[in-house]
Design a protein around this motif. Sequence first.
Motif, short mmCIF file in Angstrom:
data_model
loop_
_atom_site.label_atom_id
_atom_site.label_comp_id
_atom_site.label_asym_id
_atom_site.label_seq_id
_atom_site.Cartn_x
_atom_site.Cartn_y
_atom_site.Cartn_z
N ARG A 177 0.83 -1.22 0.00
CA ARG A 177 0.00 0.00 0.00
C ARG A 177 0.86 1.25 0.00
O ARG A 177 0.56 2.22 -0.70
CB ARG A 177 -0.97 0.02 1.19
CG ARG A 177 -1.83 1.27 1.12
CD ARG A 177 -3.15 1.29 1.85
NE ARG A 177 -3.62 0.05 2.39
CZ ARG A 177 -3.30 -0.43 3.57
NH1 ARG A 177 -2.46 0.25 4.35
NH2 ARG A 177 -3.81 -1.54 3.99
N ALA B 292 2.00 1.64 -3.46
CA ALA B 292 0.87 2.00 -4.33
C ALA B 292 0.47 3.47 -4.11
O ALA B 292 0.24 4.21 -5.07
CB ALA B 292 -0.31 1.08 -4.05
N ASP B 293 0.41 3.88 -2.85
CA ASP B 293 0.04 5.27 -2.54
C ASP B 293 0.99 6.24 -3.21
O ASP B 293 0.58 7.25 -3.78
CB ASP B 293 0.06 5.52 -1.02
CG ASP B 293 -1.13 4.86 -0.32
OD1 ASP B 293 -2.04 4.37 -1.03
OD2 ASP B 293 -1.14 4.83 0.93
N THR C 224 -4.54 2.33 -6.46
CA THR C 224 -5.40 1.80 -5.40
C THR C 224 -5.29 0.28 -5.42
O THR C 224 -5.39 -0.33 -6.49
CB THR C 224 -6.87 2.19 -5.64
OG1 THR C 224 -6.90 3.59 -5.87
CG2 THR C 224 -7.73 1.85 -4.42
#
Length: 309
Positions: free
Chosen positions: A295, A298-299, A304
């Motif tokens: 995450r 990805a952020d 998402t």
Amino acid sequence: MDIRFDGRVAIVTGAGAGLGRSHALGLAARGARVVINDLGAATDGEGRSASAASAVVDEIRAGGGEAIAHGADVADEAEIADMVDQTMTQWGRIDILVNNAGILRDKTFAKMTMDDFRKVVDVHLMGTATCTHAVWPIMREQKYGRIVLTSSASGLYGNFGQANYGAAKAAMMGLMNVLHLEGARDDIRVNTLAPTAATRMTESLMPEEALALLQPETITPGLLYLVSEIAPSRTILGAGAGCYALTRVYETEGVLLEGAQNTPEGVAAHIEAIADETGRRELTDAFQQTRKYARKAADARGLTLPWGD
Ligand code: NAI
């Protein structure tokens, strides 16, 4: 609320002496029927004798309790199967397993033979896994079980001269973490005790004054809590001299190093930020870590992921 074990059946391994004996007496005093398992071995695991286990059985019976002895070697699958069969024949259920049997073969790693390493891992890790595996289907069927694994500060924090023992004792945490997840739906709760006590294992290592304070009976109340109906699960309880503390493993929030920063030099340059304890968390399963890292990456890329926390 009184903690009682009426109607419950408990197996305590290595219950012929030291901590195991104290745990077994404590369980029996509160109503449990107890299997006193002990190989009757010396501290280094050599030899065999039935007398230690039968003396504890006599002690429990003299106090009006119910107990039977079994001399199985915890690391021997056939002998443990026989102990579990005899317990089921005698009492028809097994609610509590206290994995306590243990030995030492201390030497610096440089001088330790692989035989000494293997023997200690065999008794502590394979012995605990073997006993737990033998009662697991029974506890699943009953939809009730309480299991304690015995670790040590040596495994959790390290101790000079105990590479074999430290490795085996740290393994208790890994075994507990997984069994906690797999047992939860059948109300099987799995905890770890990290005791420090005056027994034959430690009597030459500590001054008299400390030994007098660290009697096994000062630890048994913590064990009884860990195997009670109101037991927690996945707890590592340190205990000695009436003191209790929890050991927890945390992960720091961490830092994302991207592209040209993701080099050995980048890791070195950011080690303080990586170690920063602000926002540290106790992760509750392995994939929490995977999801956290994915995450973060990805952020940073504005993506998402189809993953929750
Ligand atoms: P102890 O030596 O007094 O008792 C251990 C018992 O386990 C003995 O009666 C022995 O015959 C039995 N045993 C050994 N190998 C066995 C086997 N293969 N199968 C069945 N029984 C076997 O030791 P103590 O101090 O009471 O230790 C109990 C547990 O607590 C051990 O797992 C030990 O590693 C752990 N521990 C003890 C600490 C202490 O300060 N005494 C510190 C940290 C952990």
